[in-house]
Design a protein around this motif. Structure first.
Motif, short mmCIF file in Angstrom:
data_model
loop_
_atom_site.label_atom_id
_atom_site.label_comp_id
_atom_site.label_asym_id
_atom_site.label_seq_id
_atom_site.Cartn_x
_atom_site.Cartn_y
_atom_site.Cartn_z
N GLY A 1 0.78 -1.24 0.00
CA GLY A 1 0.00 0.00 0.00
C GLY A 1 0.81 1.29 0.00
O GLY A 1 0.27 2.36 -0.24
N ILE A 2 2.10 1.20 0.30
CA ILE A 2 2.92 2.41 0.38
C ILE A 2 3.99 2.35 -0.72
O ILE A 2 4.65 1.33 -0.89
CB ILE A 2 3.60 2.51 1.76
N ILE A 3 4.15 3.44 -1.46
CA ILE A 3 5.24 3.53 -2.44
C ILE A 3 6.51 3.85 -1.66
O ILE A 3 6.67 4.94 -1.14
CB ILE A 3 4.96 4.64 -3.48
N GLU A 4 7.40 2.86 -1.56
CA GLU A 4 8.55 3.04 -0.68
C GLU A 4 9.66 3.88 -1.30
O GLU A 4 10.36 4.61 -0.62
CB GLU A 4 9.11 1.67 -0.26
N TRP A 5 9.86 3.75 -2.59
CA TRP A 5 10.91 4.54 -3.26
C TRP A 5 10.22 5.71 -3.96
O TRP A 5 9.60 5.54 -5.01
CB TRP A 5 11.68 3.67 -4.25
N ASP A 6 10.37 6.88 -3.37
CA ASP A 6 9.58 8.02 -3.83
C ASP A 6 10.42 9.01 -4.65
O ASP A 6 11.41 8.64 -5.27
CB ASP A 6 8.90 8.69 -2.64
N LEU A 7 10.01 10.25 -4.59
CA LEU A 7 10.62 11.29 -5.42
C LEU A 7 12.15 11.38 -5.26
O LEU A 7 12.87 11.63 -6.23
CB LEU A 7 9.98 12.64 -5.05
N LEU A 8 12.63 11.15 -4.03
CA LEU A 8 14.08 11.23 -3.80
C LEU A 8 14.82 10.19 -4.63
O LEU A 8 15.92 10.44 -5.11
CB LEU A 8 14.37 11.01 -2.31
N ILE A 9 14.20 9.02 -4.77
CA ILE A 9 14.85 7.96 -5.54
C ILE A 9 14.66 8.21 -7.04
O ILE A 9 15.35 7.63 -7.87
CB ILE A 9 14.31 6.58 -5.12
N VAL A 10 13.74 9.10 -7.40
CA VAL A 10 13.62 9.48 -8.81
C VAL A 10 14.77 10.41 -9.19
O VAL A 10 15.40 10.25 -10.25
CB VAL A 10 12.27 10.16 -9.10
N ILE A 11 15.08 11.37 -8.33
CA ILE A 11 16.15 12.31 -8.71
C ILE A 11 17.55 11.72 -8.53
O ILE A 11 18.50 12.21 -9.12
CB ILE A 11 16.07 13.68 -7.97
N TYR A 12 17.64 10.66 -7.75
CA TYR A 12 18.97 10.06 -7.56
C TYR A 12 19.56 9.55 -8.88
O TYR A 12 20.67 9.96 -9.25
CB TYR A 12 18.90 8.99 -6.46
N PRO A 13 18.86 8.69 -9.63
CA PRO A 13 19.46 8.29 -10.92
C PRO A 13 19.52 9.45 -11.91
O PRO A 13 20.38 9.47 -12.80
CB PRO A 13 18.52 7.19 -11.44
N LEU B 1 23.30 12.40 -1.55
CA LEU B 1 22.40 13.12 -0.65
C LEU B 1 20.95 12.61 -0.68
O LEU B 1 20.39 12.29 0.37
CB LEU B 1 22.47 14.62 -0.95
N PRO B 2 20.31 12.51 -1.86
CA PRO B 2 18.93 12.01 -1.85
C PRO B 2 18.83 10.61 -1.26
O PRO B 2 17.84 10.30 -0.58
CB PRO B 2 18.51 12.01 -3.32
N LEU B 3 19.87 9.78 -1.48
CA LEU B 3 19.84 8.43 -0.94
C LEU B 3 19.85 8.45 0.58
O LEU B 3 19.08 7.77 1.24
CB LEU B 3 21.05 7.64 -1.43
N VAL B 4 20.76 9.25 1.13
CA VAL B 4 20.90 9.29 2.59
C VAL B 4 19.64 9.88 3.22
O VAL B 4 19.13 9.38 4.22
CB VAL B 4 22.14 10.10 2.99
N VAL B 5 19.09 10.94 2.60
CA VAL B 5 17.87 11.54 3.14
C VAL B 5 16.73 10.52 3.10
O VAL B 5 15.89 10.48 4.00
CB VAL B 5 17.49 12.81 2.35
N HIS B 6 16.72 9.68 2.09
CA HIS B 6 15.64 8.71 1.94
C HIS B 6 15.72 7.57 2.96
O HIS B 6 14.71 6.95 3.28
CB HIS B 6 15.64 8.14 0.52
N LEU B 7 16.92 7.28 3.48
CA LEU B 7 17.09 6.14 4.38
C LEU B 7 16.18 6.28 5.60
O LEU B 7 15.97 7.36 6.11
CB LEU B 7 18.53 6.04 4.87
N GLY B 8 15.70 5.12 6.08
CA GLY B 8 14.92 5.13 7.31
C GLY B 8 15.79 5.52 8.48
O GLY B 8 15.37 6.21 9.40
N ARG B 9 17.04 5.05 8.45
CA ARG B 9 17.98 5.37 9.52
C ARG B 9 19.23 5.98 8.90
O ARG B 9 20.26 5.31 8.75
CB ARG B 9 18.34 4.08 10.28
N PRO B 10 19.16 7.28 8.54
CA PRO B 10 20.31 7.90 7.87
C PRO B 10 21.59 7.87 8.70
O PRO B 10 22.69 7.89 8.15
CB PRO B 10 19.84 9.35 7.63
#
Lengths: 396, 264
Positions: free
Chosen positions: A10-22, A66-75
């Protein structure tokens, strides 16, 4: 939600941050390729932007984690990627490739700009002098011999840099392409698709940046260089479109179990961003425009404008491609029986605002870099440090 | 007085110091590690963990969709309430006479399947057959989630159960993407990934997983695949069984009886 999805989906886990990363990683790879075309393959017409593309690659590379680290549950545990890597994971290898690439790029930038740094360290005053003296690492003397060694080193680094840049971005495609659970991602073509679109986006970015910065600097545009970049853009774009099309065509032709849901995905769920933006607006239209500028006899001013528009469209198209892969892949339920919904949040760590700020960072870094070590080397005159800014542009 | 140290010597000294530090710091850890590995962990029956090969069986022909397993699991494992957080769940399949398959799992089956029909699409059709499918982590023999974890926080135990070290997980959620069965979810409070462990804390004490314990019809059977006298092996020897998505090569260890085309 539509149809059936597994309850946990039910939740999109990889969101906008993971879009700008690649997206950002791709811009690095593309910009680096342009600089290497000059430094390694000796394409002299790219001289005008060769140094600029190098520091563009550096500015964007610094922001990629940066977007990867911000996206982490436990940065706060991000460094575990380096300390306790699981080497079967494509993701854990990223840290090492990224770091290796950073070393190469920093070394190459330093060598390429070394003569300038030394000159500034000698002539500047006060704090500037200190900054440049530190940057020069204390070596203020150069000889013809040392310069030729530098030149060789630059060539070697740029040469090593090409496969590493390819690896950096090809692997990003692999992160998605190797997920067998997801029929929209799982294809061996994915690294190649990512690589080609990366090069495409990097060249397009350089064209846009070059034209904008030239306007701000009130410098004349080197049209030979611009046309050459546009030509390479068109070439790589054609290849990218073919491979991207081939991927979906083979899915269509093979008609596997998952085709039904993929067909619905691209014709209904992401039809606008897929066919509309990624293919028509971001690929076919720019190809036509670039073709026209290369073949038809159009006024130079108009040509420049058209190339600018085509490159901007390509940048939008490649962003849409990243979106269609990352978000599109998660819209499909792995039960192949339904679709998830995704609403982009405006606020919050994964919202539009944060993402926009992160995406603005490499541009700010680039402005700072070009301020301290101007990359421009117009024929006949030495590179000179002119502050970048609206006032000097005469726009205000 | 000044001590002259050449650059080479300086580097030598530094490297020597670093090496010494590593040895001094590392040896005690090596010893404790050796000591720990010398005393293997035993399950309740006194057999070392690695001697077991746990397996699971879901009998779709027996499942009545009461949802007691889902409730028991959430209680036993502190799983957050809510549709998106499930270590186990139950799906209802409704196949209509015009060969359409409808699947639903309201709240993961936590409240049972009270509402019928599940939607207007089903209401206007004639039901041909209907059945329930319990789902949980397949504890794959070749788990893609373990392959992709960048820090090794998710791993396979000696007895073949896939666990998550939540003190190590960085919350990148690559494993959620890699799991073909949707068995994993992101734990909102701890911000790490969670999943079914076949109640690892129970099976090591000689108990069976909570879901199997409470099932009123025996639709969930847990046991040791290597135990020829065990109930699991007995049933598997008598029945035809199947696994979910075998084509992906994950080698799931949850076996299903009463399989139907279209159940993924």
């Amino acid at each position: 939600m539509e149809g059936f999805i597994y309850p946990n989906e039910g939740i999109i886990e990889w969101d906008l941050l993971i879009v700008i990363y690649p997206y950002i990683t791709g811009l690095v790879a593309g910009a680096f390729v342009v600089s290497s075309l000059y430094h390694v393959f000796g394409l002299g017409r790219l001289k005008t932007v060769a140094r600029f593309s190098l520091i563009t690659a550096l500015a964007f590379l610094l922001v990629t984690p940066l977007p990867l680290v911000v996206h982490l549950g436990r940065p706060e545990r991000a460094l575990e990627m380096f300390l306790t890597p699981n080497l079967t994971s494509a993701m854990s290898v990223f840290g090492y490739i990224w770091f290796f690439y950073l070393l190469i790029l920093v070394a190459e930038v330093w060598l390429v700009f070394r003569q300038d740094i030394i000159r500034y360290a000698r002539t500047a005053q006060g704090t500037r002098k200190t900054v440049f003296s530190v940057l020069s690492l204390g070596v203020l003397e150069t000889t013809d011999e040392s310069r030729s060694v530098d030149g060789k080193l630059i060539k070697v680094l740029a040469f090593i840099g090409i496969p590493v840049a390819f690896l950096l971005h090809g692997y990003v495609g692999f992160i998605f392409g190797a997920v067998k659970a997801n029929p929209w991602w799982s294809t061996p073509l994915m690294p190649i698709i990512f690589l080609l679109s990366a090069i495409v986006s990097g060249i397009a970015l350089l064209i846009v940046l070059y034209l904008v910065v030239s306007r701000i600097r009130r410098a004349t545009v080197d049209h030979r260089c611009l046309h050459f970049m546009a030509l390479w853009l068109g070439g790589f774009l054609s290849a990218a479109v073919v491979v991207e099309g081939l991927e979906v065509f083979s899915m269509l032709y093979e008609q596997e179990e998952s085709w039904d849901i993929i067909y619905q995905l691209i014709t209904r769920k992401i039809a606008t961003s897929y066919f509309g933006i990624q293919f028509v607006l971001g690929s076919l239209l720019p190809l036509i425009v670039l073709g026209a500028t290369a073949l038809a006899s159009i006024q130079e001013r108009v040509k420049t404008g058209l190339i600018f528009i085509a490159s901007s469209l390509v940048l939008i198209g490649v962003f849409a491609m990243r979106w269609n892969v990352v978000i599109g892949g998660q819209l499909i339920s792995k039960s192949l029986r339904g679709f998830n919904d995704f609403v982009i949040p405006l606020w919050g760590l994964n919202g539009i605002i944060t993402t926009a700020v992160i995406f603005a960072l490499p541009f700010i870094l680039l402005a700072v870099f070009t301020h301290f070590i101007p990359p421009w080397q117009e024929d006949g005159q030495k590179p000179e440090r002119k502050p970048l800014g609206l006032r000097s542009s005469g726009l205000v | 007085m000044s001590i002259k140290v050449s650059r080479r010597d300086f580097i030598k000294m530094g490297a020597g110091g670093l090496l010494g530090g590593i040895i001094v710091g590392g040896v005690p850890r090596l010893f404790t590690g050796l000591l720990n590995s010398a005393s293997p962990v035993h399950a309740a029956d006194g057999i070392g963990l690695e001697k077991h090969r746990w397996g699971f069986l879901c009998d779709n022909e027996k499942c009545i969709g009461c949802g007691r397993c889902v409730v028991a699991c959430k209680k036993e494992n502190d799983v957050p309430l809510g549709q998106q957080y499930n270590r186990t769940w139950v799906e209802r399949y409704i196949i209509t006479t015009d060969d359409k398959t409808f699947v639903d799992s309201p709240n993961g089956g936590y409240d049972g399947f009270q509402g019928y029909p599940p939607g207007p699409d089903v209401a206007s059709r004639q039901v041909w057959k209907s059945f329930f499918v319990p789902k949980l982590c397949n504890q794959c023999d070749k788990p893609p989630c373990v392959t992709v974890c960048p820090v090794g926080a998710t791993y396979k135990t000696d007895d073949g159960v896939i666990l998550v070290d939540q003190d190590h997980c960085i919350g990148c959620r690559y494993c959620i993407q890699a799991c073909p069965y949707g068995a994993r979810y992101f734990l909102p409070g701890k911000r790490v990934v969670d999943k079914c462990t076949w109640c690892y804390h129970r099976i090591n004490r000689g108990l069976i997983p909570a879901c199997a314990e409470v099932c009123p019809v025996g639709a969930r059977v847990f046991g040791d695949i290597d135990d020829p006298a065990g109930r699991l092996k007995q049933i598997l020897s008598e029945k035809r069984f199947y696994v979910l998505k075998p084509e992906l090569g994950t080698e799931p260890k949850v076996n299903y009886i009463g399989f139907e085309k279209g159940v993924y």
